[in-house]
Design a protein around this motif. Sequence first.
Motif, short mmCIF file in Angstrom:
data_model
loop_
_atom_site.label_atom_id
_atom_site.label_comp_id
_atom_site.label_asym_id
_atom_site.label_seq_id
_atom_site.Cartn_x
_atom_site.Cartn_y
_atom_site.Cartn_z
N LEU A 120 0.83 -1.20 0.00
CA LEU A 120 0.00 0.00 0.00
C LEU A 120 0.87 1.25 0.00
O LEU A 120 0.61 2.22 -0.74
CB LEU A 120 -0.91 0.01 1.24
CG LEU A 120 -2.09 -0.97 1.24
CD1 LEU A 120 -2.65 -1.09 2.65
CD2 LEU A 120 -3.17 -0.51 0.28
N TYR A 121 1.88 1.23 0.83
CA TYR A 121 2.79 2.38 0.94
C TYR A 121 3.53 2.62 -0.38
O TYR A 121 3.61 3.75 -0.88
CB TYR A 121 3.78 2.10 2.08
CG TYR A 121 4.87 3.13 2.24
CD1 TYR A 121 4.63 4.34 2.89
CD2 TYR A 121 6.16 2.88 1.77
CE1 TYR A 121 5.63 5.27 3.06
CE2 TYR A 121 7.17 3.81 1.93
CZ TYR A 121 6.90 5.00 2.57
OH TYR A 121 7.90 5.92 2.74
N ASN A 122 4.05 1.54 -0.96
CA ASN A 122 4.78 1.68 -2.23
C ASN A 122 3.87 2.17 -3.35
O ASN A 122 4.25 3.01 -4.17
CB ASN A 122 5.41 0.35 -2.62
CG ASN A 122 6.56 -0.04 -1.71
OD1 ASN A 122 7.07 0.79 -0.96
ND2 ASN A 122 6.95 -1.30 -1.74
N LEU A 123 2.66 1.64 -3.38
CA LEU A 123 1.70 2.08 -4.40
C LEU A 123 1.32 3.54 -4.18
O LEU A 123 1.15 4.31 -5.15
CB LEU A 123 0.47 1.17 -4.36
CG LEU A 123 -0.57 1.33 -5.47
CD1 LEU A 123 0.07 1.16 -6.85
CD2 LEU A 123 -1.69 0.30 -5.28
N GLY A 124 1.22 3.93 -2.93
CA GLY A 124 0.94 5.33 -2.62
C GLY A 124 2.04 6.25 -3.11
O GLY A 124 1.78 7.33 -3.67
N LYS A 135 -5.51 7.77 0.33
CA LYS A 135 -6.23 6.60 0.85
C LYS A 135 -5.28 5.43 1.08
O LYS A 135 -5.39 4.71 2.08
CB LYS A 135 -7.32 6.20 -0.14
CG LYS A 135 -8.49 7.17 -0.19
CD LYS A 135 -9.53 6.73 -1.23
CE LYS A 135 -10.67 7.72 -1.33
NZ LYS A 135 -11.65 7.33 -2.38
N LEU A 136 -4.35 5.25 0.14
CA LEU A 136 -3.38 4.16 0.28
C LEU A 136 -2.49 4.39 1.49
O LEU A 136 -2.24 3.49 2.30
CB LEU A 136 -2.54 4.04 -0.99
CG LEU A 136 -3.31 3.58 -2.24
CD1 LEU A 136 -2.50 3.87 -3.49
CD2 LEU A 136 -3.61 2.09 -2.15
N TYR A 137 -1.97 5.62 1.63
CA TYR A 137 -1.12 5.95 2.78
C TYR A 137 -1.88 5.75 4.10
O TYR A 137 -1.34 5.21 5.08
CB TYR A 137 -0.65 7.40 2.70
CG TYR A 137 0.51 7.66 1.77
CD1 TYR A 137 1.53 6.73 1.61
CD2 TYR A 137 0.60 8.86 1.07
CE1 TYR A 137 2.61 6.98 0.78
CE2 TYR A 137 1.68 9.13 0.23
CZ TYR A 137 2.68 8.18 0.08
OH TYR A 137 3.75 8.43 -0.74
N ASN A 197 5.77 10.77 7.35
CA ASN A 197 6.58 11.75 6.61
C ASN A 197 6.06 11.90 5.17
O ASN A 197 5.85 13.02 4.67
CB ASN A 197 8.03 11.30 6.59
CG ASN A 197 8.94 12.27 5.87
OD1 ASN A 197 9.38 13.27 6.41
ND2 ASN A 197 9.23 11.99 4.60
N ASN A 198 5.82 10.79 4.48
CA ASN A 198 5.38 10.86 3.09
C ASN A 198 3.94 11.34 2.97
O ASN A 198 3.58 11.99 1.98
CB ASN A 198 5.55 9.50 2.42
CG ASN A 198 7.01 9.19 2.16
OD1 ASN A 198 7.88 10.00 2.45
ND2 ASN A 198 7.28 8.01 1.63
N LEU A 199 3.12 11.03 3.98
CA LEU A 199 1.76 11.56 3.98
C LEU A 199 1.80 13.08 4.14
O LEU A 199 1.01 13.81 3.53
CB LEU A 199 0.95 10.91 5.10
CG LEU A 199 -0.55 11.21 5.16
CD1 LEU A 199 -1.23 10.86 3.84
CD2 LEU A 199 -1.19 10.43 6.31
#
Length: 738
Positions: A620-624, A639-641, A668-670
Amino acid sequence: MNLPPPQVFVSATTSDLGTCRQIIKEALLTLGCTPVEQTNFPPDAGTVREMLQKKIAACQAVIHVVGEVYGAEPKQQSVGEPRRSYTQMEYDIAYELGKDVYLFICGKGFDYDEYPSEGEEAQRLQQNHRNSIRNGDHLYNLVASREELKFKVSTLQIRTHQLSKALEATQKERDEALSRIQQTTDYQDLKEKVEIAKRNVAKLPGDPDFAKELQCARENLENFTQGILKLAEEIKKIPLNSARGIKARAYFDKGDYQAARDALDDKEMAEEKQALLRDRVLRQKKEAEAQARENDLATDYILKARLTAVDYQLGDQRIPQTRQSFEEALELARTPDHLFGYAYFLQQHNQFSDSEKLYREALKAYRDLAQANSTDYQSHVARTLNNLGMLVSEDSRRRNEAERFYQEALNTYRELVKANPAVYLPDVATTLNNLGVLVADDSGRRDQAETLYQEALTIQRELAQGSPVEYRSDVAATLNNLGVLVKADSGRRDEAEELYQEALTIRRELAQTNPAVYLPDVAMTLNNLGLLVADDSYRRHEAEKLYQEALTIRRELVQANPAVYRPDVANTLNNLGVLVKADSDRRDEAEELYLEALTIRRELSEVNPTVYQPDVAMTLYNLGLLIAENSHRRNDAEKLYQEALTIRRELAQANPAMYRPDVANTLNNLGVLVKADSGRRDEVEELYLEALTIRRELAQANPVVYQPDVAMTLYNLGLLIAQDSIATMKRKNSTRML
């Protein structure tokens, strides 16, 4: 007839319930009962039990109060007896004697007397006693205070009246029995001897022989009377089913004791005994033959299970049919070896819950066998512990438990290797390797993990020199694991690649002669080597070749055995997606790879969430990350994050050492994503600050690994704050221009 009042034995520890004992005694006296208790005990356990049995046997009921204190216990326990305090012993004896027992358990907040603290073992034994009563079949009263205890004891008045009636009935029955005994010939003969002795003493009162004769005659008469009374009570409880026994009891009830003895004819009973013993031998022989046939049939079912396990033509029915054969075997012979074999099959096919139950049952059986025969069964104990460690370690929340399994297995193997190194050194190396894999997941224990791997590798290289066919695969496995560990240190990438390359060379050679066994290992090392090479942007094409070869192998393997190899396919798809994502022209291809991996991992997680939820979160994180680069799809990325963050927060609660870094990464990435929306500036700062707090704490324990992450979040937070300053300046300039 004036009868003595009923006697009630008071059983409670003195140190915490001394006041309660006094309250109970006063309440019993008010009810017209005589309280009986025991406060002083001799040191010998045998003497204690005999004394308590006599005291409790003379009572009509027992009140047993259970508090928090274990209390005093005999200094010497009888052979085979579990540890019991005096108070617990009173409880046991009361039920053994069939007494009416009134149970009171002190509840939470009970106002105990002040008492000295006891050791952990004593507390555990008392807690076990409390639990056994609460979970047992006997009724009990839960009391919250001394006042409630006093009240409930006082309400036993009706039962006390019943005790008095029962005592009266017992006394009446005893008097009637005594009257019948006195009419028997045996009693009259013994009484006549007393009278003769009396007359002799009267004639010669100074003769010591006559005095002794009188004393002996009186003792014989009294012992006979009491013996018959006691025997009458016991005979009531004896289940006499034979015609001979029923006849003997009928003579006894009539007072014809000699006829009762004659009815139990020695010759007749001896002949019947010999016939029964012969029948027993035949039965035992038949039972042994039946047991042997059952064992043989169970072995056949085990063989059927193993053959079915490799029948991949069965498709989805392969695992259920294999399980059925194992179950049939266990129904016939539930041996630890059969349990272990079944558990191992289930573990290989990711059915961890059922596998663990079987392993634990096998472990208990092996431990019991090892107590009687340590030499033969300690190795089985260690092997089961090792496999349990592997199984439990799949659940990130149970890493400590897994480590205990591995450590016990390792200690056991180290002891075994002292006497037989040729047999058990390979097991020492395997367990070192498995423990290394577990410890390596904790970034703060990488040095310890490397030490474990290096010791295992040294042993395996020596073994492989003498027997390369048998041990080269073990060398390759440890080289691969050591490569994974060393790779985490950016300064040791070349060393990691050498380890992977050596492992890959060995595994390719082994796969040439036995592809069914070693191709999965080839794919594993190709995948790991791909991860390493992919970090060098100039070698991405080389990394992709490695991934593609691994994926090809794993797709072929999954066709025959999806239960085992689907997780590996998803792993390589995810890694290949990370690689392809770096090429902006191949974003769609990367997304397809991620989505296929995510589909597999979601399905796996539905069956076994504890194992596969971390993988779902990762994908999910990688796809985000991928989708976030498309400004039109930021909502999808968020949504993925958010789903990944929810999973990782839950995982971090159970295992913070492993999953807090992932939580920080996602936060952090969110934050980076949300920052694009100027209306959510405060939300972005909260995300960065939470990530920064986590990363600073991680960096304190392991600065080499986590200081770069701290710097990254500081930089992102700085950019956010700097934008505030720029916005302020623009507003000021705009005001001047107006």
